[in-house]
Design a protein around this motif. Structure first.
Motif, short mmCIF file in Angstrom:
data_model
loop_
_atom_site.label_atom_id
_atom_site.label_comp_id
_atom_site.label_asym_id
_atom_site.label_seq_id
_atom_site.Cartn_x
_atom_site.Cartn_y
_atom_site.Cartn_z
N LYS A 246 0.84 -1.20 0.00
CA LYS A 246 0.00 0.00 0.00
C LYS A 246 0.88 1.26 0.00
CE LYS A 246 -3.89 2.06 2.56
NZ LYS A 246 -3.38 3.19 3.30
N GLU A 247 1.90 1.27 0.88
CA GLU A 247 2.81 2.43 0.95
C GLU A 247 3.55 2.64 -0.36
OE1 GLU A 247 4.27 2.54 5.62
OE2 GLU A 247 5.05 0.99 4.28
N THR A 248 3.98 1.52 -0.97
CA THR A 248 4.71 1.60 -2.23
C THR A 248 3.87 2.27 -3.30
OG1 THR A 248 5.74 -0.51 -1.67
CG2 THR A 248 6.06 0.24 -3.89
N MET A 249 2.59 1.85 -3.42
CA MET A 249 1.71 2.43 -4.42
C MET A 249 1.45 3.91 -4.16
SD MET A 249 1.05 0.59 -6.99
CE MET A 249 -0.30 1.45 -7.79
N GLU A 250 1.35 4.27 -2.88
CA GLU A 250 1.12 5.68 -2.52
C GLU A 250 2.30 6.56 -2.92
OE1 GLU A 250 0.24 5.69 1.65
OE2 GLU A 250 -1.83 4.97 1.35
N VAL A 251 3.52 6.08 -2.62
CA VAL A 251 4.73 6.86 -2.95
C VAL A 251 4.90 6.96 -4.46
CG1 VAL A 251 7.26 6.93 -2.76
CG2 VAL A 251 5.90 6.26 -0.79
N ALA A 252 4.70 5.83 -5.16
CA ALA A 252 4.84 5.82 -6.62
C ALA A 252 3.80 6.75 -7.27
CB ALA A 252 4.69 4.40 -7.16
N SER A 253 2.57 6.72 -6.75
CA SER A 253 1.50 7.58 -7.28
C SER A 253 1.86 9.05 -7.07
CB SER A 253 0.17 7.30 -6.58
OG SER A 253 -0.20 5.97 -6.81
N LYS A 254 2.45 9.36 -5.91
CA LYS A 254 2.85 10.74 -5.61
C LYS A 254 3.93 11.19 -6.59
CE LYS A 254 4.63 13.65 -1.88
NZ LYS A 254 5.45 13.67 -0.67
N LEU A 255 4.88 10.28 -6.87
CA LEU A 255 5.97 10.59 -7.81
C LEU A 255 5.39 10.97 -9.18
CD1 LEU A 255 9.04 10.48 -8.76
CD2 LEU A 255 8.54 8.14 -9.42
N TYR A 256 4.48 10.12 -9.68
CA TYR A 256 3.92 10.36 -11.02
C TYR A 256 3.04 11.61 -11.05
CZ TYR A 256 5.75 6.33 -13.47
OH TYR A 256 6.60 5.44 -14.10
N ALA A 257 2.26 11.83 -9.99
CA ALA A 257 1.38 13.01 -9.94
C ALA A 257 2.19 14.29 -9.90
CB ALA A 257 0.46 12.92 -8.72
N ASN A 258 3.30 14.27 -9.14
CA ASN A 258 4.13 15.48 -9.00
C ASN A 258 4.98 15.79 -10.23
OD1 ASN A 258 3.11 15.75 -6.48
ND2 ASN A 258 5.03 15.45 -5.38
N LYS B 84 4.95 13.73 -13.70
CA LYS B 84 4.28 13.53 -14.99
C LYS B 84 2.93 14.24 -15.01
CE LYS B 84 3.86 9.78 -18.36
NZ LYS B 84 4.07 8.34 -18.59
N GLY B 85 2.28 14.31 -13.86
CA GLY B 85 0.97 14.94 -13.76
C GLY B 85 -0.14 13.91 -13.89
N THR B 86 -1.35 14.36 -14.16
CA THR B 86 -2.48 13.45 -14.34
C THR B 86 -2.99 13.56 -15.77
OG1 THR B 86 -3.91 15.17 -13.44
CG2 THR B 86 -3.23 13.42 -11.94
N LYS B 87 -3.45 12.43 -16.29
CA LYS B 87 -3.94 12.39 -17.68
C LYS B 87 -5.34 13.01 -17.72
CE LYS B 87 -2.82 10.35 -21.76
NZ LYS B 87 -1.58 9.88 -22.33
N THR B 88 -5.53 13.92 -18.65
CA THR B 88 -6.80 14.64 -18.77
C THR B 88 -7.33 14.48 -20.19
OG1 THR B 88 -5.90 16.27 -17.24
CG2 THR B 88 -7.91 16.88 -18.40
N ASN B 89 -8.63 14.25 -20.27
CA ASN B 89 -9.23 14.08 -21.60
C ASN B 89 -10.33 15.12 -21.78
OD1 ASN B 89 -9.98 13.16 -24.08
ND2 ASN B 89 -10.48 11.09 -23.44
N GLY C 238 -0.50 19.40 -14.61
CA GLY C 238 -0.32 19.52 -13.17
C GLY C 238 1.00 19.02 -12.62
N GLY C 239 1.85 18.44 -13.46
CA GLY C 239 3.15 17.96 -12.99
C GLY C 239 4.28 18.88 -13.44
N THR C 240 5.42 18.78 -12.78
CA THR C 240 6.56 19.64 -13.14
C THR C 240 7.06 19.34 -14.55
OG1 THR C 240 8.03 18.05 -12.07
CG2 THR C 240 7.39 19.97 -10.77
N GLU C 241 6.79 18.12 -15.06
CA GLU C 241 7.29 17.74 -16.38
C GLU C 241 6.17 17.38 -17.36
OE1 GLU C 241 10.19 14.66 -15.49
OE2 GLU C 241 10.68 15.83 -13.73
N SER C 242 4.96 17.83 -17.08
CA SER C 242 3.83 17.51 -17.97
C SER C 242 4.10 17.97 -19.40
CB SER C 242 2.54 18.17 -17.46
OG SER C 242 2.20 17.66 -16.20
N PHE C 243 4.69 19.16 -19.53
CA PHE C 243 4.97 19.71 -20.86
C PHE C 243 5.85 18.76 -21.67
CE2 PHE C 243 7.66 22.16 -23.75
CZ PHE C 243 6.70 22.87 -24.48
#
Length: 213
Positions: free
Chosen positions: A39-51, A53-58, A70-75
């Motif tokens: 559970k902790e692993t998924m939470e940390v990994a999710s935080k990494l991607y959200a911060n 890569k950001g979140t996928k928006t359609n 929304g992420g530092t590297e979304s662009f």
């Protein structure tokens, strides 16, 4: 974000850039940090991607295809996907074409996206190397520097140079890098070359071949 060493974090960075998903990040994180629960692993990994890569928006009212926000590297990720999804992708600088097997008309929408993104990055790296070698060849001939290309290894380039020409060869490498960076920046629509990437962080001079001088 991950609380791991720089070397371990590098593996995550390459994974993210080349399109690896959340599951890959979580599995890798548990290898580096076995004390974490699933559970902790998924939470940390999710935080990494959200911060990062950001979140996928359609939202088709904003953009015709799904995009990251929304992420530092979304662009960066949006650019890579846009680049890879062209009908006939070509590298932005030297215009090298992708293999026909990965052209849009032979694969389904979004198919082999990670391979296409990987191709875009790796082939641009090859363009960079070729431009650097050609620039160095010109400078070596123009200024009679007694040097020859010995080997290239990933992001390193090594020359064999006569002892008295070693400093001129080091300077030539910096000039060749400025030219190559300038061409890449200009092709990406950046007309002012940022000084932070204009020069090599270091040109090592040594009398034997080894990893660190």
């Amino acid at each position: 974000i991950l609380g791991i060493s720089r070397n371990d974090a590098e593996v995550f960075n390459y994974g993210r850039i080349y399109g690896a998903g959340l599951k890959f990040a979580a599995t890798l994180l548990r290898q580096f940090n076995p004390g974490l629960s699933e559970k902790e692993t998924m939470e940390v990994a999710s935080k990494l991607y959200a911060n990062t890569k950001g979140t996928k928006t359609n939202r088709k009212t904003i953009y015709k295809r799904p995009f990251w926000r929304g992420g530092t590297e979304s662009f960066v990720f949006n650019k890579l996907e846009e680049f890879a999804e062209q009908e006939r992708p070509r590298t932005p600088v030297l215009g090298a074409g992708i293999t026909e097997a990965l052209m849009g008309r032979f694969i389904g929408k979004g198919g082999y996206l990670t391979s296409r993104i990987n191709w875009a990055i790796q082939s641009s790296g090859v363009d960079y190397l070729h431009l650097l070698i050609v620039s160095m060849d010109f400078l070596v001939r123009r200024y009679n520097i007694d040097a020859r290309l010995a080997i290239t290894v990933h992001d390193e380039i090594r020359y064999l140079v006569k002892d008295e020409d070693r400093y001129r060869a080091a300077l030539a490498l910096q000039v060749a890098n400025v030219w190559t960076r300038a061409m890449f920046a200009q092709q990406a629509g950046i007309n002012d070359l940022p000084q932070s990437c204009a020069y090599f962080s270091a040109v090592d001079i040594d009398h034997v071949l080894r990893k660190e001088v």
